[in-house]
Design a protein around this motif. Sequence first.
Motif, PDB file in Angstrom:
ATOM      1  N   MET A  33       0.845  -0.865  -0.294  1.00  0.00           N
ATOM      2  CA  MET A  33      -0.593   0.071  -0.413  1.00  0.00           C
ATOM      3  C   MET A  33       1.008   1.015  -0.098  1.00  0.00           C
ATOM      4  N   VAL A  34       2.013   1.064   0.492  1.00  0.00           N
ATOM      5  CA  VAL A  34       2.811   2.317   1.131  1.00  0.00           C
ATOM      6  C   VAL A  34       4.036   2.593  -0.451  1.00  0.00           C
ATOM      7  N   LEU A  35       3.505   1.082  -0.926  1.00  0.00           N
ATOM      8  CA  LEU A  35       4.366   1.165  -2.713  1.00  0.00           C
ATOM      9  C   LEU A  35       3.757   2.393  -3.588  1.00  0.00           C
ATOM     10  N   LYS A  36       2.338   2.114  -2.943  1.00  0.00           N
ATOM     11  CA  LYS A  36       0.881   2.247  -4.301  1.00  0.00           C
ATOM     12  C   LYS A  36       0.829   3.726  -4.274  1.00  0.00           C
ATOM     13  N   THR A  37       1.108   4.235  -3.114  1.00  0.00           N
ATOM     14  CA  THR A  37       1.040   5.910  -2.689  1.00  0.00           C
ATOM     15  C   THR A  37       1.818   5.958  -3.274  1.00  0.00           C
ATOM     16  N   LEU A  38       3.222   5.508  -3.434  1.00  0.00           N
ATOM     17  CA  LEU A  38       4.904   6.671  -3.391  1.00  0.00           C
ATOM     18  C   LEU A  38       4.240   6.389  -5.621  1.00  0.00           C
ATOM     19  N   LEU A  39       3.729   5.607  -6.149  1.00  0.00           N
ATOM     20  CA  LEU A  39       3.858   5.253  -7.609  1.00  0.00           C
ATOM     21  C   LEU A  39       2.792   6.482  -7.914  1.00  0.00           C
ATOM     22  N   ASP A  40       1.256   6.388  -6.992  1.00  0.00           N
ATOM     23  CA  ASP A  40       0.302   7.080  -7.046  1.00  0.00           C
ATOM     24  C   ASP A  40       0.313   8.805  -7.330  1.00  0.00           C
ATOM     25  N   ILE A  41       1.716   9.157  -6.441  1.00  0.00           N
ATOM     26  CA  ILE A  41       2.210  10.245  -6.419  1.00  0.00           C
ATOM     27  C   ILE A  41       2.622  10.696  -7.793  1.00  0.00           C
ATOM     28  N   TYR A  42       3.375   9.864  -7.876  1.00  0.00           N
ATOM     29  CA  TYR A  42       4.497  10.050  -9.319  1.00  0.00           C
ATOM     30  C   TYR A  42       4.061  10.388 -10.585  1.00  0.00           C
ATOM     31  N   HIS A  43       2.614   8.647 -10.797  1.00  0.00           N
ATOM     32  CA  HIS A  43       1.536   9.005 -11.822  1.00  0.00           C
ATOM     33  C   HIS A  43       1.333  10.009 -12.260  1.00  0.00           C
ATOM     34  N   LYS A  44       0.276  10.684 -11.440  1.00  0.00           N
ATOM     35  CA  LYS A  44      -0.269  11.802 -11.477  1.00  0.00           C
ATOM     36  C   LYS A  44       0.111  12.822 -11.411  1.00  0.00           C
ATOM     37  N   GLY A  45       1.926  13.104 -11.538  1.00  0.00           N
ATOM     38  CA  GLY A  45       2.661  14.284 -11.885  1.00  0.00           C
ATOM     39  C   GLY A  45       2.503  14.867 -10.697  1.00  0.00           C
ATOM     40  N   PHE A  46       2.564  14.806  -9.485  1.00  0.00           N
ATOM     41  CA  PHE A  46       2.845  15.423  -8.365  1.00  0.00           C
ATOM     42  C   PHE A  46       3.936  15.699  -7.630  1.00  0.00           C
ATOM     43  N   ILE A  47       5.274  14.514  -7.909  1.00  0.00           N
ATOM     44  CA  ILE A  47       6.797  14.975  -7.401  1.00  0.00           C
ATOM     45  C   ILE A  47       6.701  13.992  -9.756  1.00  0.00           C
ATOM     46  N   LYS A  48       8.333  14.126  -9.793  1.00  0.00           N
ATOM     47  CA  LYS A  48       9.099  13.840 -11.101  1.00  0.00           C
ATOM     48  C   LYS A  48       9.478  12.932 -10.745  1.00  0.00           C
ATOM     49  N   SER A  49      10.528  12.756  -9.876  1.00  0.00           N
ATOM     50  CA  SER A  49      11.213  11.021  -9.584  1.00  0.00           C
ATOM     51  C   SER A  49      11.133  11.105  -7.840  1.00  0.00           C
ATOM     52  N   ILE A  50      11.837  10.032  -7.908  1.00  0.00           N
ATOM     53  CA  ILE A  50      11.565   9.396  -6.510  1.00  0.00           C
ATOM     54  C   ILE A  50      12.944   8.873  -6.534  1.00  0.00           C
ATOM     55  N   ILE A  51      13.665   8.624  -5.161  1.00  0.00           N
ATOM     56  CA  ILE A  51      14.571   8.000  -4.631  1.00  0.00           C
ATOM     57  C   ILE A  51      14.826   7.339  -3.259  1.00  0.00           C
ATOM     58  N   PHE A  52      14.388   5.738  -3.943  1.00  0.00           N
ATOM     59  CA  PHE A  52      14.289   5.407  -2.996  1.00  0.00           C
ATOM     60  C   PHE A  52      15.097   4.002  -1.965  1.00  0.00           C
ATOM     61  N   VAL A  53      15.242   4.637  -0.468  1.00  0.00           N
ATOM     62  CA  VAL A  53      15.756   4.030  -0.260  1.00  0.00           C
ATOM     63  C   VAL A  53      15.855   2.953   0.303  1.00  0.00           C
ATOM     64  N   SER A  54      16.443   1.625   0.337  1.00  0.00           N
ATOM     65  CA  SER A  54      15.797   0.201   0.878  1.00  0.00           C
ATOM     66  C   SER A  54      17.199  -1.115   1.503  1.00  0.00           C
ATOM     67  N   HIS A  55      17.123  -1.759   2.718  1.00  0.00           N
ATOM     68  CA  HIS A  55      18.468  -2.411   2.704  1.00  0.00           C
ATOM     69  C   HIS A  55      17.755  -3.728   2.032  1.00  0.00           C
ATOM     70  N   ASP A  56      16.252  -3.925   1.307  1.00  0.00           N
ATOM     71  CA  ASP A  56      15.292  -4.503   1.237  1.00  0.00           C
ATOM     72  C   ASP A  56      15.201  -4.901  -0.846  1.00  0.00           C
ATOM     73  N   ILE A  57      15.819  -5.034  -1.036  1.00  0.00           N
ATOM     74  CA  ILE A  57      16.100  -5.345  -3.301  1.00  0.00           C
ATOM     75  C   ILE A  57      14.625  -6.234  -3.483  1.00  0.00           C
ATOM     76  N   ALA A  58      14.081  -7.233  -2.963  1.00  0.00           N
ATOM     77  CA  ALA A  58      12.563  -7.226  -3.125  1.00  0.00           C
ATOM     78  C   ALA A  58      11.830  -5.490  -3.650  1.00  0.00           C
ATOM     79  N   SER A  59      11.842  -4.814  -2.336  1.00  0.00           N
ATOM     80  CA  SER A  59      11.054  -4.050  -1.892  1.00  0.00           C
ATOM     81  C   SER A  59      10.936  -2.650  -3.284  1.00  0.00           C
ATOM     82  N   VAL A  60      12.353  -2.570  -3.600  1.00  0.00           N
ATOM     83  CA  VAL A  60      13.060  -1.504  -5.042  1.00  0.00           C
ATOM     84  C   VAL A  60      12.627  -2.544  -6.051  1.00  0.00           C
ATOM     85  N   ARG A  61      12.462  -3.940  -6.210  1.00  0.00           N
ATOM     86  CA  ARG A  61      11.814  -4.080  -7.739  1.00  0.00           C
ATOM     87  C   ARG A  61      10.995  -3.853  -7.824  1.00  0.00           C
TER      88      ARG A  61
END
Length: 332
Positions: free
Chosen positions: A201-229
């Motif tokens: 759900m958190v990833l979806k919120t980030l993607l919604d903000i991105y796809h709706k054009g509220f932000i242009k780019s994201i830097i997503f910091v994580s120790h978990d490659i599965a989430s990053v993927r």
Amino acid sequence: MSHILKLENVRAYYVIKNRSSAKEVKAVDNVSLTIDESEIVGIVGESGCGKSTLTNVILMNIKPPLRFISGKVILWKDGEPIELNKLSRDSLKKEIWGREISIVPQFAMNALVPTYKVKRIITDIYKSHYETSSDEEHIINMATKRFNDLGLPEKVLNMYPFELSGGMKQRVIIAIATLMNPKLLVADEPTSALDVITQKMVLKTLLDIYHKGFIKSIIFVSHDIASVRQIATRLVVMYAGKIVEDGPVEEIIRNPMHPYTKYLIRSVLTPERTTKRGEIVTVPGFPPDLSNPPSGCRFHPRCNYKLSKCVSDEPPMLRVNDKHFVACWLYS
Ligand code: SF4
């Protein structure tokens, strides 16, 4: 594609003093990185590799004991490059933070004032960081619209943080951080300590903000490659304060080049069949002490492929193809 942010040979060290001596912890050491418009960049690495320090450097949120040693942090604002490392903290606060770059810091959801309703938290943050003169009604109207755009229930505005789940708190924080439509959002471990469904759900919120054009780019910091993927298009791998591999996320997961990346992918991705065969792999040894890092390639004490020059010479970033780079002597 236009640039949003560029780090050039950035060094940022923790300077730790006691009565008789001082030591420098080289948390970000000669890092260069460019973020373009429309990119979602995942930054991965073990705890202590410098990922979170890098997020502070990107914002130039430098507070002792962290010290900006050298290099440039360049942000493009209205098409013009600005060296953030030359701005005062006051200017950064007034002109850059929240408007151009925003951050969701690690453990942010634990920092919400428990005795204030969400709408009071939003108005306080907005007034102190962005527009001191804005009236509360205007701020609440903006927040309500943003909540609706992101599918967050309006009633949350009238709730206290302790009434919200961890995932809802994190989504509220993301909504607050992006209220001013910054170009770049830096999210530091936004899904850690959340269960798998809430993470999505958190990833979806980030993607919604991105796809709706509220932000242009994201830097997503994580120790978990599965989430990053699940969210990123590009993967940057950090080891001991340095970037060791950078490229398209699927290409690196299918064909990791750096020995550390190989270990990282085999140890943190959900391994499915290999798990059943008892083949979970971990990175051998321990991360180095960054106050006295290894010579040459910092990974050499843990690397099964090391060559003699790895001990003495630091590998440069080598080009694998147009988009994929690796810092390892095996490919020179
Ligand atoms: Fe291993 Fe050498 Fe490559 Fe470092 S440069 S990862 S020590 S092979």
